[in-house]
Every structure is written in C-alpha cells, then in structure tokens.
Design a protein around this motif. Sequence first.
Motif, short mmCIF file in Angstrom:
data_model
loop_
_atom_site.label_atom_id
_atom_site.label_comp_id
_atom_site.label_asym_id
_atom_site.label_seq_id
_atom_site.Cartn_x
_atom_site.Cartn_y
_atom_site.Cartn_z
N THR A 14 -29.50 21.30 -15.05
CA THR A 14 -28.07 21.14 -14.82
C THR A 14 -27.35 20.60 -16.05
O THR A 14 -26.13 20.57 -16.08
N GLU A 24 -20.63 15.53 -10.34
CA GLU A 24 -20.26 16.45 -9.27
C GLU A 24 -20.69 17.88 -9.62
O GLU A 24 -21.18 18.61 -8.77
N ARG A 25 -20.50 18.25 -10.88
CA ARG A 25 -20.87 19.61 -11.31
C ARG A 25 -22.38 19.81 -11.24
O ARG A 25 -22.85 20.89 -10.89
N GLU A 28 -23.14 20.52 -7.74
CA GLU A 28 -22.61 21.84 -7.43
C GLU A 28 -23.55 22.94 -7.92
O GLU A 28 -23.76 23.94 -7.22
N ASN A 31 -26.35 23.27 -5.52
CA ASN A 31 -25.89 23.87 -4.27
C ASN A 31 -25.64 25.36 -4.41
O ASN A 31 -26.06 26.15 -3.56
N ILE A 32 -24.99 25.77 -5.49
CA ILE A 32 -24.68 27.19 -5.72
C ILE A 32 -25.97 28.00 -5.87
O ILE A 32 -26.10 29.09 -5.34
N LYS A 136 -23.90 14.43 -2.92
CA LYS A 136 -23.12 15.67 -3.03
C LYS A 136 -23.98 16.93 -3.01
O LYS A 136 -23.45 18.03 -2.90
N THR A 137 -25.29 16.78 -3.13
CA THR A 137 -26.15 17.95 -3.05
C THR A 137 -26.43 18.25 -1.58
O THR A 137 -26.57 17.34 -0.77
#
Length: 182
Positions: A14, A24-25, A28, A31-32, A136-137
């Motif tokens: 990441t 946060e990214r 994300e 997750n994506i 957030k994951t």
Amino acid sequence: MKPLAEVGVKVILTKQPGEEISLERRAEIANIDRANLFLSIHHDSAQPVYLNQTTFNNLPAYKTKQPIAGFSIFISTKNPQFKKSEEFAELLGAELLKLGRKPTLHHAEKIAGENRLLLNPTLGIYQFDDLIVLKKTSVPAVLLEVGVIVDEADEKYVSDKDNQQHIVHAIVNAIQSFNRTE
C-alpha cells in the motif's frame, strides 16, 4: 524461506519507501483489492516517560531509560472481521515467540498515550480500536510493531539481516497458517 509470492500469496503493497499516502488510502487499497488479510508492519517507540534524550549524528534522539524490547500486535473491535483479525494475531504472536522474541507489555501501562487493553499478554496482542488502518479495512487487519527502535539492543536485533530473515519467515508461516484456515 520462499517469498510469499512463491507460496501462492499475492502481495499488495500500500506504500512504497519514501511515498506519502494517507492511512485511509492504505485501508481503501486493501478493501478495493479485496485482500484476505491486511498486515501493517512498523517499528515501535515508547512514551516520553520511558525515554532519555540523547543525540545521534548531532541531532536530537531518544533511547529507553530501561530495556523495552520485543513485539506488539494490535487489533481493533471496530474492524468488521475482528475475530479473524484476532485469529491471525494469535498465529503471528505464536510464530514470533518461536524466534525467542517476547512481547512488550508497556502499551498496557496506565499512562497517557498508552493504557491499551492487553487481550493476550503471552502473545502481545492489544486492542486498539482507533487505529485507522485497522478499523477502516473491511478485511482481517493486524498492526505489528516488530521491535522497539528507541531501545538500543532491540534496534540492533531488528537491524540484523539474519534476524530480519527470521522475522520474515515467522510472518510468512503465520500467513500460510491463516490461509489454511480460510
């Protein structure tokens, strides 16, 4: 030891060295890409109460007043896959213990900046609900503090190439064990 890719694990980084990317990214991205596990690896520090100021290369630096060495593992109940996160954390802690590493327990101290709930003192697993990359994951997520960088002996341990290989091997073993339970 084989790299993760050679044992059938797809690795998605990441963040590249020197790259700035928000927490946060990072979540994300996991997750994506529908990752089945998110592992964030770090070097630990300690609160100022545990540190003495010193200098390194004529710059201010810190070192521990007394030894604080070992690993810490964090998981979040705000992660929708908390139980799976805990399962991986246990596998990871067990593999690190096999290396002769011990968990640090200073994050459970009742001081400002710490006071984390120690879920498993033997395996060094803490609950830290507000770590962004954990909460957030949408996949099982674990944050590993592999060593304490402000402890001179522990910094030497984690800087040693052979020890790094042993740590990587422990992480790979834990991931392989986790994937077999999926």
